[in-house]
Design a protein around this motif. Structure first.
Motif, PDB file in Angstrom:
ATOM      1  N   THR A   1     -11.136   2.480  12.791  1.00  0.00           N
ATOM      2  CA  THR A   1     -10.932   2.297  14.227  1.00  0.00           C
ATOM      3  C   THR A   1      -9.745   3.154  14.646  1.00  0.00           C
ATOM      4  O   THR A   1      -8.596   2.862  14.310  1.00  0.00           O
ATOM      5  N   SER A   2     -10.010   4.234  15.374  1.00  0.00           N
ATOM      6  CA  SER A   2      -8.973   5.176  15.756  1.00  0.00           C
ATOM      7  C   SER A   2      -8.436   4.933  17.150  1.00  0.00           C
ATOM      8  O   SER A   2      -7.349   5.410  17.489  1.00  0.00           O
ATOM      9  N   LEU A   3      -9.172   4.214  17.997  1.00  0.00           N
ATOM     10  CA  LEU A   3      -8.750   4.047  19.392  1.00  0.00           C
ATOM     11  C   LEU A   3      -9.252   2.702  19.912  1.00  0.00           C
ATOM     12  O   LEU A   3     -10.415   2.358  19.707  1.00  0.00           O
ATOM     13  N   VAL A   4      -8.340   1.951  20.566  1.00  0.00           N
ATOM     14  CA  VAL A   4      -8.701   0.693  21.205  1.00  0.00           C
ATOM     15  C   VAL A   4      -8.195   0.741  22.640  1.00  0.00           C
ATOM     16  O   VAL A   4      -7.005   0.967  22.877  1.00  0.00           O
ATOM     17  N   ILE A   5      -9.100   0.555  23.583  1.00  0.00           N
ATOM     18  CA  ILE A   5      -8.754   0.558  25.010  1.00  0.00           C
ATOM     19  C   ILE A   5      -9.038  -0.825  25.569  1.00  0.00           C
ATOM     20  O   ILE A   5     -10.134  -1.368  25.362  1.00  0.00           O
ATOM     21  N   VAL A   6      -8.058  -1.408  26.256  1.00  0.00           N
ATOM     22  CA  VAL A   6      -8.196  -2.754  26.801  1.00  0.00           C
ATOM     23  C   VAL A   6      -8.055  -2.705  28.316  1.00  0.00           C
ATOM     24  O   VAL A   6      -7.406  -1.811  28.866  1.00  0.00           O
ATOM     25  N   ASP A   7      -8.691  -3.705  28.973  1.00  0.00           N
ATOM     26  CA  ASP A   7      -8.558  -3.792  30.425  1.00  0.00           C
ATOM     27  C   ASP A   7      -7.567  -4.896  30.784  1.00  0.00           C
ATOM     28  O   ASP A   7      -6.836  -5.410  29.930  1.00  0.00           O
TER      29      ASP A   7
END
Length: 288
Positions: A30-36
């Motif tokens: 997992t290289s990128l995690v984007i949250v709202d």
């Protein structure tokens, strides 16, 4: 290494499960995690796992789609995982990952759904290797799953079922013909479990073809000397006597010899102490 990105909305439980399962391996990362806005507590938990996250407010999502696409390309993301993420995915983001997107249904099913989504790409290099190196061992379904989940898999060395037992008795085998217990108990017909090679192997020490006969156990003498002479040395002799056969059948021939010698020594010690105590006890009885 297959890099994935996770878009998270809500509690992020599935995202945490994916990160903890895959990020210790070398196949999926997992290289990128984007949250709202609804998942603002998740970055703190993922930072403890050594993974940085990016918070994009819902109002800025469409205006920052170019930034998201650029991050996907820089990290060479091959799959986007949607964890309760309902915001629209722009065409620019879709092109950045060649349209590879999967929406997980639950935290428990999330790892399997990620593996299924990557299965086509994971199988392709395996097929190329098989073509280039025909000598490589054939992969089983268990080994493919272990490789996809980065779990070490060791194929069993012993068959799952024992070999078939011969249907006919072993009456012509000299090993059974010359065995008095076999002749007395089974009337000349070999019991089925004696024919089983697992049983025969368990009854012999390692390297039994070149091993010497088992040393004397002195067990009967140990019991007699314990009862009629000296109790404590006799118990020690019994302990050493019981070790002779167990060490012999375990393949420790030298250990069996030592146990036999020690049993013999303690038998002698018990006998001598018994004689001395009886010799000294008799005069005291006469004097008394």
């Amino acid at each position: 290494m297959k890099n994935i990105a996770i878009f998270v909305s809500g509690n992020g439980e599935a995202a945490e499960r994916i990160v903890r399962l895959f990020n210790d391996g070398n196949r999926v990362h997992t290289s990128l995690v984007i949250v709202d806005d609804t998942a603002v507590e998740l970055p703190g938990r993922l930072n403890a796992e050594g993974l940085e996250t990016l918070h994009i407010p819902d109002a800025d999502w469409h205006s920052r789609s170019g930034e998201v696409a650029r991050l996907l390309k820089e990290n060479e993301i091959r799959l986007i995982v949607l964890d309760n993420f309902d915001l629209a995915i722009s065409d620019e983001i879709m092109e950045a990952t060649q349209g590879e997107i999967v929406r997980v249904s639950s935290p428990e099913q999330a790892p399997r759904e990620v593996v299924n989504a990557l299965e086509a790409e994971l199988r392709k290099p395996v097929e190329e290797i098989v073509v280039e190196t025909p000598e490589e061992e054939e992969k089983t379904p268990e080994s493919e799953w272990a490789e996809a989940l980065n779990i070490r898999y060791t194929p069993p060395k012993v068959p799952n079922t024992p070999p078939d037992v011969p249907e006919t008795p072993d009456s012509q085998n000299p090993q059974f013909q010359n065995n008095p217990q076999y002749q007395n108990n089974y009337g000349g017909e070999s019991p089925r479990f004696w024919q089983n090679p697992y049983y025969q192997q368990s009854r012999r020490p390692e390297n039994h073809e070149n091993s010497e006969p088992m040393p004397s156990t002195w067990l009967i003498w140990s019991v007699l000397i314990t009862v009629f002479c000296c109790f404590i040395p006799g118990i020690i002799a019994i302990i050493y006597s019981s070790q002779v056969s167990s060490r012999y059948y375990a393949g420790d021939i030298e250990g069996a010899r030592r146990a036999s010698r020690n049993a013999e020594i303690w038998i002698i010690v018990s006998f001598v102490l018994g004689v001395l105590s009886a010799t000294l006890y008799l005069p005291f009885m006469l004097i008394g």
